[in-house]
Design a protein around this motif. Structure first.
Motif, PDB file in Angstrom:
ATOM      1  N   LYS A 703       7.024   2.317  -1.580  1.00  0.00           N
ATOM      2  CA  LYS A 703       7.624   3.710  -1.754  1.00  0.00           C
ATOM      3  C   LYS A 703       6.599   4.956  -2.637  1.00  0.00           C
ATOM      4  O   LYS A 703       5.321   4.476  -2.257  1.00  0.00           O
ATOM      5  N   VAL A 704       6.670   5.903  -1.979  1.00  0.00           N
ATOM      6  CA  VAL A 704       5.811   6.915  -1.903  1.00  0.00           C
ATOM      7  C   VAL A 704       6.064   7.664  -2.654  1.00  0.00           C
ATOM      8  O   VAL A 704       7.282   8.798  -2.339  1.00  0.00           O
ATOM      9  N   GLU A 705       5.271   8.479  -3.714  1.00  0.00           N
ATOM     10  CA  GLU A 705       5.871   9.698  -4.673  1.00  0.00           C
ATOM     11  C   GLU A 705       4.739  10.559  -4.737  1.00  0.00           C
ATOM     12  O   GLU A 705       3.660  10.370  -5.411  1.00  0.00           O
ATOM     13  N   VAL A 706       4.920  11.934  -4.360  1.00  0.00           N
ATOM     14  CA  VAL A 706       4.498  12.842  -4.129  1.00  0.00           C
ATOM     15  C   VAL A 706       4.648  14.296  -4.813  1.00  0.00           C
ATOM     16  O   VAL A 706       5.823  14.705  -4.577  1.00  0.00           O
ATOM     17  N   GLU A 707       3.760  14.751  -6.168  1.00  0.00           N
ATOM     18  CA  GLU A 707       4.680  16.005  -6.547  1.00  0.00           C
ATOM     19  C   GLU A 707       3.208  16.334  -7.272  1.00  0.00           C
ATOM     20  O   GLU A 707       2.397  15.963  -7.613  1.00  0.00           O
ATOM     21  N   ASP A 708       3.348  18.179  -6.877  1.00  0.00           N
ATOM     22  CA  ASP A 708       3.074  18.859  -7.300  1.00  0.00           C
ATOM     23  C   ASP A 708       1.267  18.443  -7.191  1.00  0.00           C
ATOM     24  O   ASP A 708       0.291  18.879  -7.923  1.00  0.00           O
ATOM     25  N   CYS A 709       1.425  18.301  -6.098  1.00  0.00           N
ATOM     26  CA  CYS A 709      -0.618  18.550  -5.485  1.00  0.00           C
ATOM     27  C   CYS A 709      -0.436  19.280  -4.181  1.00  0.00           C
ATOM     28  O   CYS A 709      -0.202  19.410  -2.876  1.00  0.00           O
ATOM     29  N   ASP A 710      -0.809  20.734  -4.522  1.00  0.00           N
ATOM     30  CA  ASP A 710      -0.771  21.750  -4.313  1.00  0.00           C
ATOM     31  C   ASP A 710      -1.995  22.279  -2.840  1.00  0.00           C
ATOM     32  O   ASP A 710      -1.831  22.865  -2.143  1.00  0.00           O
ATOM     33  N   GLY A 711      -2.999  21.158  -2.946  1.00  0.00           N
ATOM     34  CA  GLY A 711      -3.631  21.382  -2.028  1.00  0.00           C
ATOM     35  C   GLY A 711      -3.627  20.575  -0.601  1.00  0.00           C
ATOM     36  O   GLY A 711      -4.337  20.556  -0.295  1.00  0.00           O
ATOM     37  N   LEU A 712      -2.788  19.627  -0.910  1.00  0.00           N
ATOM     38  CA  LEU A 712      -2.080  18.987   0.221  1.00  0.00           C
ATOM     39  C   LEU A 712      -1.541  19.274   0.887  1.00  0.00           C
ATOM     40  O   LEU A 712      -0.945  20.050   0.473  1.00  0.00           O
ATOM     41  N   LYS A 713      -2.081  19.552   2.477  1.00  0.00           N
ATOM     42  CA  LYS A 713      -0.970  19.903   3.279  1.00  0.00           C
ATOM     43  C   LYS A 713      -0.811  18.812   4.276  1.00  0.00           C
ATOM     44  O   LYS A 713       0.325  19.449   5.230  1.00  0.00           O
ATOM     45  N   PHE A 714      -0.921  18.113   4.662  1.00  0.00           N
ATOM     46  CA  PHE A 714       0.006  16.774   5.115  1.00  0.00           C
ATOM     47  C   PHE A 714       0.176  14.768   4.383  1.00  0.00           C
ATOM     48  O   PHE A 714      -0.990  15.315   3.672  1.00  0.00           O
ATOM     49  N   LEU A 715       1.090  14.300   4.574  1.00  0.00           N
ATOM     50  CA  LEU A 715       1.020  13.274   3.730  1.00  0.00           C
ATOM     51  C   LEU A 715       0.102  12.539   4.092  1.00  0.00           C
ATOM     52  O   LEU A 715      -1.107  11.663   3.426  1.00  0.00           O
ATOM     53  N   PHE A 716      -0.275  11.942   5.069  1.00  0.00           N
ATOM     54  CA  PHE A 716      -0.697  11.097   5.990  1.00  0.00           C
ATOM     55  C   PHE A 716      -1.203  11.496   7.667  1.00  0.00           C
ATOM     56  O   PHE A 716      -0.371  11.950   7.970  1.00  0.00           O
ATOM     57  N   SER A 717      -2.049  10.545   8.132  1.00  0.00           N
ATOM     58  CA  SER A 717      -2.307  10.853   9.342  1.00  0.00           C
ATOM     59  C   SER A 717      -1.886   9.609  10.087  1.00  0.00           C
ATOM     60  O   SER A 717      -0.701   9.108   9.680  1.00  0.00           O
ATOM     61  N   LEU A 718      -1.403  10.484  11.707  1.00  0.00           N
ATOM     62  CA  LEU A 718      -0.547   9.383  12.159  1.00  0.00           C
ATOM     63  C   LEU A 718      -0.661   8.053  12.613  1.00  0.00           C
ATOM     64  O   LEU A 718      -0.208   6.762  12.221  1.00  0.00           O
ATOM     65  N   SER A 719      -2.380   8.071  12.579  1.00  0.00           N
ATOM     66  CA  SER A 719      -2.775   6.600  12.570  1.00  0.00           C
ATOM     67  C   SER A 719      -2.795   5.400  11.296  1.00  0.00           C
ATOM     68  O   SER A 719      -1.836   4.183  11.324  1.00  0.00           O
ATOM     69  N   VAL A 720      -2.699   6.326   9.905  1.00  0.00           N
ATOM     70  CA  VAL A 720      -1.795   5.934   9.058  1.00  0.00           C
ATOM     71  C   VAL A 720      -0.414   5.236   9.047  1.00  0.00           C
ATOM     72  O   VAL A 720       0.257   4.446   8.784  1.00  0.00           O
ATOM     73  N   GLY A 721       0.369   6.203   9.381  1.00  0.00           N
ATOM     74  CA  GLY A 721       1.488   6.310   8.915  1.00  0.00           C
ATOM     75  C   GLY A 721       2.006   5.684  10.147  1.00  0.00           C
ATOM     76  O   GLY A 721       3.483   5.150   9.358  1.00  0.00           O
ATOM     77  N   SER A 722       1.841   5.854  11.133  1.00  0.00           N
ATOM     78  CA  SER A 722       2.456   4.451  12.541  1.00  0.00           C
ATOM     79  C   SER A 722       2.088   3.127  11.711  1.00  0.00           C
ATOM     80  O   SER A 722       2.766   2.483  12.722  1.00  0.00           O
ATOM     81  N   SER A 723       1.655   2.832  10.526  1.00  0.00           N
ATOM     82  CA  SER A 723       0.704   1.642  10.288  1.00  0.00           C
ATOM     83  C   SER A 723       1.846   1.085   9.454  1.00  0.00           C
ATOM     84  O   SER A 723       2.210   0.254   8.264  1.00  0.00           O
ATOM     85  N   LEU A 724       3.229   2.382   8.982  1.00  0.00           N
ATOM     86  CA  LEU A 724       4.081   1.965   7.716  1.00  0.00           C
ATOM     87  C   LEU A 724       5.423   1.342   8.193  1.00  0.00           C
ATOM     88  O   LEU A 724       6.604   2.014   8.143  1.00  0.00           O
ATOM     89  N   SER A 725       5.035   0.356   8.272  1.00  0.00           N
ATOM     90  CA  SER A 725       6.543  -0.232   9.004  1.00  0.00           C
ATOM     91  C   SER A 725       7.265  -1.176   7.547  1.00  0.00           C
ATOM     92  O   SER A 725       8.841  -1.045   8.052  1.00  0.00           O
ATOM     93  N   LYS A 726       7.185  -0.944   6.675  1.00  0.00           N
ATOM     94  CA  LYS A 726       8.331  -1.319   5.997  1.00  0.00           C
ATOM     95  C   LYS A 726       8.125  -0.353   5.032  1.00  0.00           C
ATOM     96  O   LYS A 726       8.666  -1.202   3.693  1.00  0.00           O
ATOM     97  N   LEU A 727       8.221   0.975   4.935  1.00  0.00           N
ATOM     98  CA  LEU A 727       8.267   1.802   4.289  1.00  0.00           C
ATOM     99  C   LEU A 727       9.865   2.480   3.790  1.00  0.00           C
ATOM    100  O   LEU A 727      10.519   2.633   5.118  1.00  0.00           O
ATOM    101  N   GLU A 728       9.876   2.181   2.475  1.00  0.00           N
ATOM    102  CA  GLU A 728      11.908   2.035   2.757  1.00  0.00           C
ATOM    103  C   GLU A 728      11.556   3.409   1.735  1.00  0.00           C
ATOM    104  O   GLU A 728      12.996   4.825   2.103  1.00  0.00           O
ATOM    105  N   GLU A 729      10.934   4.065   1.212  1.00  0.00           N
ATOM    106  CA  GLU A 729      11.560   5.654   0.135  1.00  0.00           C
ATOM    107  C   GLU A 729      10.512   6.312   0.150  1.00  0.00           C
ATOM    108  O   GLU A 729       8.875   5.976   0.118  1.00  0.00           O
TER     109      GLU A 729
END
Length: 812
Positions: A703-729
């Motif tokens: 589970k990932v929750e992100v709120e009010d982080c104005d400097g953030l342009k993306f959540l994860f890089s593709l290399s990390v995103g591709s390893s999130l095989s158990k991410l549900e929310e």
């Protein structure tokens, strides 16, 4: 004459020049005026949204809203109307924008009622769908038909203990929610000894309201007013043992033992004894054993509680044991079983008899004796140690492990039930009644009864002193004590000292704690927090260094400057340490090792030896308003937080990165067991992960929750995103500059220009995107001279909410 000319010039300027300049200003300041309007309208929109939340919460609490508040919320001004940037109409638009900006400011000023925060109402916890017996499906259908009837306002579900009434009611809740029969569904358990204040509290939690009245009648009236505010509401009261005066506690509600509608579970012959709900998916292959299983099922008459407990007991057992169980169930039931169904009693007694081990049976009886509701596992530990139930345990940590093991054994046997909290279990009322009967018949030492101790039987003071000096467990939970007596320092055999909830405690003599050299478990949660530096008149944290056997510690520290620099906490196996004055104490937590830090200097955290070691062993970490020179959390643990399962970081503007590879030990895993990540109000956060990380990093994230982080342009890089095989929310809200969720840097493109995109988020169930004005893509892959080697894939989410306030060009 000069004065006349000046006066005339002034008037000319006032009536001719100034208006012309002002009108030209509308034209030349078009962009500024439009921008100013947009900014003020955005602020007005936020102010109105906050006030609407306040109104909603007040309504949930049954409060009356002042007339001017909804009038302000529904003002029919055109401040929110869009503006078309047509060059021919810039003058008109600029002028209108200037006026609208003034109107927006006025509206916002009128709306300064009272700033409040709000909590969403609790949602009913829903159980996963289960395979129901045909008889229960019949009963479920009958109840649902009655609920759909307009003229029916009360339904009774009647049956003996253990026939599955509570399970049926939970299925009714699910079905009613799916069909949207009611706007609100609330549920509470009455139990054998009704506690109306608790019942009202359970319903209030589900309604999202606060009950501040002291009397039951006052609380009932307030709650009734709140319920009347709902157009349709279903109130379910489970586990009713006798007539309850609901008309006294909820005004217009009344209840009598149901006469008009009785729903019972009828037995259906099935060859599924070892496959009731919760007992596993094994089947019986042995034909002879199959026949015995059918006979056992007939004897149990289809009673769900009996089926489940016996099935669990006999699962994977030999044929002789099945035959023995069948004979036991055929024996006459003893008298004096309190009106309980004989088959239920026999099945539960069978499960009790087959419990293996010398400790598990008395432990099971202890569970039944000490509580009629929720059973706190720490209480089981205290009583078990006091009764000397455990053999071969020399430390409290070993006793705690033994307690957890026995609890797990009883849960596996369906004799104890989950509650959703790792520190609390419960027991079915029928199971408890059987246990109490067994304990009394066997004259077991756990069969405690309330007795009145005569004065002449009370030990003498000399005898009492001898007993107390040998005391090993002392609990002053939720006491009103304000100062610990110095005589406690004489309890040199004390191994466990529990002060949980003693919030009035202000003074502990300086050398008292260090005198308790045998202490293994010290619990001071929601209690003493007036620590001082050494040499003062109150307790000092550095004195904990003398407690060399200490393995479990719950403590609150108001200021990080009081934290000792030596190795006070080296031997801790379990800890709950809150530093700062913003934390509310939680008794039931997800893990055994919790650290919460507020307003701590990050430049010192990783150099203080004791804190550095705590950070490496923490499983649940909360960070609030961090200060100091550190701009990346990776600097706090260069080994990648190998044991961290839950991370929450908020209101820390200095943080620019969560994990940065340059700060870490080469080739180390990062967050290999982390399950939840929550980031809130990190206004300068640039990236969650910066650089390349070893395979397996972030691999358990659910589970990932992100709120009010104005400097953030993306959540994860593709290399990390591709390893999130158990991410549900995934929930992302109010990140003004977020362009995409998953970003691919040039370093992730292969030399031949082909991009290999793996299956992304195969377990994703919920995706929520809110107020992301710049979001264009979930994942950006289309660039010049790049080719997709395989299709981008997402698992279909059960819940997809997108309120980005912009044009999302590519989602899934």
């Amino acid at each position: 004459m000069v004065e006349v000319r000046v006066s005339i010039a002034s008037k000319v300027s006032e009536y001719l020049v100034d208006p012309v300049v002002r009108q030209l200003g509308y034209l030349f300041n078009y962009r500024n005026n439009i921008g100013d309007l947009s900014e003020k309208v955005e602020k007005l929109r936020g102010a109105m949204e906050r006030q609407q939340h306040s109104v909603d919460e007040a309504k949930r609490n049954g409060e009356v809203i002042f007339d001017d508040v909804p009038q302000w919320l529904t003002r029919d001004d055109d401040c929110f109307n869009g503006l078309c940037p047509n060059l021919k109409s810039r003058y008109q638009l600029s002028r209108a924008a200037r006026k609208k900006a003034g109107v927006a400011v006025q509206i916002r000023g009128d709306g300064h009622f009272e700033p409040v925060s709000y909590l969403p109402p609790l949602q009913q916890i829903r159980s996963p769908p289960s395979e129901a017996l045909p008889s229960r499906l019949m009963a479920l259908n009958e109840v649902m038909e009655a609920l759909r009837e307009v003229n029916v306002n009360k339904i009774g579900v009647w049956g003996l203990g253990g026939v599955g009434k509570s399970t049926l009611v939970k299925q009714v809740v699910e079905q009613a929610a799916q069909e949207k029969l009611f706007e609100k569904v609330v549920m509470a358990s009455v139990l054998q000894t009704p506690d109306m204040k608790r019942i009202q509290g359970e319903l209030a939690d589900k309604l999202g309201m606060k009950l501040e009245e002291e009397s039951e009648e006052g609380r009932a009236t307030r709650q009734h007013q709140r319920m009347k505010a709902e157009k349709t509401i279903l109130v379910i009261l489970d586990d009713i043992w006798a007539e309850v005066e609901l008309e006294k506690n909820w005004s217009s509600f009344s209840y009598r033992s149901p006469q008009g509608m009785q729903i019972t579970a009828n037995f259906q012959k099935q060859r599924r004894l070892i496959k009731p709900n919760g007992a596993g998916d094994d089947t019986i292959e042995n034909p002879e054993l199959q026949q015995i299983a059918i006979e056992v099922a007939k004897l149990l008459a289809g009673l769900p509680l009996a089926l489940v407990t016996v099935a669990t007991t006999l699962k994977n057992k030999s044929l002789p044991l099945w035959r023995d169980a069948l004979q036991r169930l055929k024996r006459p039931t003893p008298a004096n079983i309190g009106g309980m169904d004989a088959k239920v009693y026999s099945s539960l007694k069978l499960s009790y008899d087959y419990l293996e081990g010398d400790e598990v049976k008395p432990f099971f009886l202890l569970c039944a004796i000490i509580s009629s509701g929720n059973i706190y596992i720490v209480d089981l530990l205290y009583y078990a140690m006091g009764l000397r139930l455990f053999k071969g345990t020399s430390t409290l940590e070993e006793a705690k492990d033994r307690t957890d093991t026995l609890v797990d054994n009883l849960k596996a046997s369906n004799l104890l039930l989950e509650t959703g909290y790792n520190a609390v279990v419960r027991m079915h009322d029928v199971v408890r009644n059987v246990a109490v009967i067994v304990a009394s018949k066997e004259n077991h030492e756990c069969a405690l009864q309330q007795t009145t101790l005569r004065k002449e039987d009370w030990p003498s003071m000399d005898e009492l002193r001898k007993i107390i000096w040998k005391l090993e467990i002392l609990t002053l939970r939720y006491s009103n004590i304000e100062e610990l007596p110095r005589e406690i320092a004489e309890l040199t055999h004390l191994r466990l000292f529990d002060l949980l909830g003693s919030s009035k405690l202000k003074v502990i003599p300086p050398h008292l704690i260090s005198s308790l050299a045998r202490i293994e478990n010290l619990c001071m949660g929601n209690s003493f927090a007036h620590w001082e530096m050494e040499g003062k008149s109150n307790a000092c944290l550095a004195k904990l260094n003398h407690l060399t056997l200490l393995t479990s510690l719950d403590i609150q520290i108001p200021d990080d400057k009081l934290f000792p620099e030596d190795r006070v906490f080296d031997n801790l196996v379990r800890f709950k340490i809150f530093i700062g004055d913003v934390w509310l104490w939680e008794e039931s937590c997800k893990t055994d090792r919790i650290l919460k830090l507020s307003k701590c200097d990050t430049s010192l955290l990783h150099v203080v030896d004791g804190m550095s070691k705590l950070l490496k062993r923490t499983e649940d970490l909360h960070l609030h308003e961090l200060c100091g020179g550190i701009d990346a959390l990776s600097k706090l643990d260069g080994e990648g937080f190998l044991e961290l399962k839950h991370l929450n970081v908020e209101s820390s503007p200095r943080i620019e990165y969560i994990m940065r590879s340059m700060d870490l030990t080469p080739s180390c895993l990062v967050f290999p067991v982390m399950e939840t990540l929550s980031l809130n109000q990190l206004i300068n956060l640039q990236e969650v992960n910066h650089g390349q990380f070893s395979t397996g990093s972030f691999g358990c994230l659910r589970k990932v929750e992100v709120e009010d982080c104005d400097g953030l342009k993306f959540l994860f890089s593709l290399s990390v995103g591709s390893s999130l095989s158990k991410l549900e929310e995934i929930r992302v809200s109010r990140c003004k500059n977020m362009v995409e969720l998953i970003s691919r840097g040039w370093q992730e493109i292969k030399e031949d220009g082909i991009i290999n995109v793996p299956l992304l988020f195969p377990e994703l169930r919920h995706l929520t995107l809110e107020e992301l004005p710049k979001l264009k893509n979930i994942l950006c892959l289309f660039e010049e001279k790049s080719i997709l080697s395989n299709q981008l894939c997402f698992m279909s989410a059960n819940t997809l909410e997108a309120d980005t306030g912009n044009n999302l060009t590519y989602a899934m």
